[in-house]
Design a protein around this motif. Structure first.
Motif, PDB file in Angstrom:
ATOM      1  N   LEU A   1       0.835  -1.194   0.000  1.00 10.43           N
ATOM      2  CA  LEU A   1       0.000   0.000   0.000  1.00 10.43           C
ATOM      3  C   LEU A   1       0.869   1.243   0.000  1.00 10.43           C
ATOM      4  O   LEU A   1       1.989   1.231   0.514  1.00 10.43           O
ATOM      5  CB  LEU A   1      -0.881   0.048   1.252  1.00 10.43           C
ATOM      6  CG  LEU A   1      -1.809  -1.119   1.510  1.00 10.43           C
ATOM      7  CD1 LEU A   1      -2.551  -0.905   2.829  1.00 10.43           C
ATOM      8  CD2 LEU A   1      -2.790  -1.296   0.367  1.00 10.43           C
ATOM      9  N   THR A   2       0.320   2.307  -0.549  1.00 11.22           N
ATOM     10  CA  THR A   2       0.917   3.626  -0.405  1.00 11.22           C
ATOM     11  C   THR A   2      -0.139   4.527   0.199  1.00 11.22           C
ATOM     12  O   THR A   2      -1.253   4.620  -0.320  1.00 11.22           O
ATOM     13  CB  THR A   2       1.378   4.194  -1.763  1.00 11.22           C
ATOM     14  OG1 THR A   2       2.348   3.303  -2.325  1.00 11.22           O
ATOM     15  CG2 THR A   2       2.000   5.565  -1.592  1.00 11.22           C
ATOM     16  N   LEU A   3       0.206   5.141   1.322  1.00  7.92           N
ATOM     17  CA  LEU A   3      -0.676   6.115   1.957  1.00  7.92           C
ATOM     18  C   LEU A   3      -0.290   7.480   1.419  1.00  7.92           C
ATOM     19  O   LEU A   3       0.863   7.900   1.541  1.00  7.92           O
ATOM     20  CB  LEU A   3      -0.508   6.091   3.477  1.00  7.92           C
ATOM     21  CG  LEU A   3      -0.642   4.736   4.167  1.00  7.92           C
ATOM     22  CD1 LEU A   3      -0.431   4.889   5.667  1.00  7.92           C
ATOM     23  CD2 LEU A   3      -1.981   4.097   3.863  1.00  7.92           C
ATOM     24  N   HIS A   4      -1.245   8.161   0.807  1.00  4.91           N
ATOM     25  CA  HIS A   4      -0.993   9.484   0.234  1.00  4.91           C
ATOM     26  C   HIS A   4      -1.445  10.511   1.265  1.00  4.91           C
ATOM     27  O   HIS A   4      -2.637  10.757   1.424  1.00  4.91           O
ATOM     28  CB  HIS A   4      -1.748   9.634  -1.085  1.00  4.91           C
ATOM     29  CG  HIS A   4      -1.404   8.550  -2.065  1.00  4.91           C
ATOM     30  ND1 HIS A   4      -0.252   8.573  -2.815  1.00  4.91           N
ATOM     31  CD2 HIS A   4      -2.047   7.397  -2.377  1.00  4.91           C
ATOM     32  CE1 HIS A   4      -0.214   7.480  -3.577  1.00  4.91           C
ATOM     33  NE2 HIS A   4      -1.288   6.755  -3.324  1.00  4.91           N
ATOM     34  N   ILE A   5      -0.482  11.062   1.970  1.00  2.70           N
ATOM     35  CA  ILE A   5      -0.793  11.978   3.065  1.00  2.70           C
ATOM     36  C   ILE A   5      -0.406  13.402   2.689  1.00  2.70           C
ATOM     37  O   ILE A   5       0.348  13.623   1.739  1.00  2.70           O
ATOM     38  CB  ILE A   5      -0.093  11.547   4.371  1.00  2.70           C
ATOM     39  CG1 ILE A   5       1.417  11.462   4.180  1.00  2.70           C
ATOM     40  CG2 ILE A   5      -0.629  10.209   4.842  1.00  2.70           C
ATOM     41  CD1 ILE A   5       2.177  11.143   5.441  1.00  2.70           C
ATOM     42  N   ALA A   6      -0.918  14.351   3.437  1.00  2.00           N
ATOM     43  CA  ALA A   6      -0.635  15.763   3.183  1.00  2.00           C
ATOM     44  C   ALA A   6       0.866  16.020   3.223  1.00  2.00           C
ATOM     45  O   ALA A   6       1.612  15.334   3.918  1.00  2.00           O
ATOM     46  CB  ALA A   6      -1.344  16.626   4.220  1.00  2.00           C
ATOM     47  N   GLY A   7       1.302  17.005   2.478  1.00  2.98           N
ATOM     48  CA  GLY A   7       2.712  17.353   2.447  1.00  2.98           C
ATOM     49  C   GLY A   7       3.473  16.636   1.354  1.00  2.98           C
ATOM     50  O   GLY A   7       4.687  16.723   1.280  1.00  2.98           O
ATOM     51  N   ASP A   8       2.757  15.896   0.508  1.00  6.68           N
ATOM     52  CA  ASP A   8       3.372  15.198  -0.622  1.00  6.68           C
ATOM     53  C   ASP A   8       4.473  14.236  -0.185  1.00  6.68           C
ATOM     54  O   ASP A   8       5.519  14.137  -0.807  1.00  6.68           O
ATOM     55  CB  ASP A   8       3.907  16.211  -1.639  1.00  6.68           C
ATOM     56  CG  ASP A   8       4.205  15.570  -2.983  1.00  6.68           C
ATOM     57  OD1 ASP A   8       3.533  14.583  -3.334  1.00  6.68           O
ATOM     58  OD2 ASP A   8       5.115  16.050  -3.680  1.00  6.68           O
ATOM     59  N   ARG A   9       4.241  13.551   0.932  1.00  6.04           N
ATOM     60  CA  ARG A   9       5.189  12.556   1.428  1.00  6.04           C
ATOM     61  C   ARG A   9       4.457  11.239   1.612  1.00  6.04           C
ATOM     62  O   ARG A   9       3.867  10.970   2.657  1.00  6.04           O
ATOM     63  CB  ARG A   9       5.824  12.996   2.751  1.00  6.04           C
ATOM     64  CG  ARG A   9       6.746  14.166   2.632  1.00  6.04           C
ATOM     65  CD  ARG A   9       8.008  13.744   1.883  1.00  6.04           C
ATOM     66  NE  ARG A   9       8.985  14.810   1.871  1.00  6.04           N
ATOM     67  CZ  ARG A   9       9.454  15.353   0.763  1.00  6.04           C
ATOM     68  NH1 ARG A   9       9.025  14.961  -0.393  1.00  6.04           N
ATOM     69  NH2 ARG A   9      10.355  16.295   0.821  1.00  6.04           N
ATOM     70  N   ASP A  10       4.474  10.425   0.576  1.00  2.28           N
ATOM     71  CA  ASP A  10       3.796   9.135   0.640  1.00  2.28           C
ATOM     72  C   ASP A  10       4.479   8.214   1.648  1.00  2.28           C
ATOM     73  O   ASP A  10       5.675   8.334   1.905  1.00  2.28           O
ATOM     74  CB  ASP A  10       3.797   8.468  -0.733  1.00  2.28           C
ATOM     75  CG  ASP A  10       2.956   9.228  -1.745  1.00  2.28           C
ATOM     76  OD1 ASP A  10       2.117  10.044  -1.328  1.00  2.28           O
ATOM     77  OD2 ASP A  10       3.138   8.986  -2.945  1.00  2.28           O
TER      78      ASP A  10
END
Length: 72
Positions: A38-47
């Motif tokens: 999985l890749t969690l796409h979180i705020a700040g453009d830091r997966d």
């Protein structure tokens, strides 16, 4: 060498489908899946990478920071 590298963190889980449900549905994060990870796409453009560890999984007692490289 790593000054402009986009570092990312990651951690293991024992159950990818449950992790996808928790992070995607319970927490409301954008989650994508590829190659069983999985890749969690979180705020700040830091997966954040979430990878399976199966029966050998134990929760980490440390932080992981990954640096993508072209070759080792």
């Amino acid at each position: 060498m790593f000054k402009t590298t986009k570092a990312f963190s990651g951690f293991s889980v024992d159950d990818i489908p449950r992790a996808r449900e928790f992070y995607g549905e319970t927490l409301g994060l954008e989650v994508s899946e590829e190659n069983g990870m999985l890749t969690l796409h979180i705020a700040g453009d830091r997966d954040t990478l979430v990878y399976p560890k199966g029966d050998d999984h134990t929760p980490a007692s440390f932080t992981i920071l990954n640096f993508p490289v072209d070759d080792i």
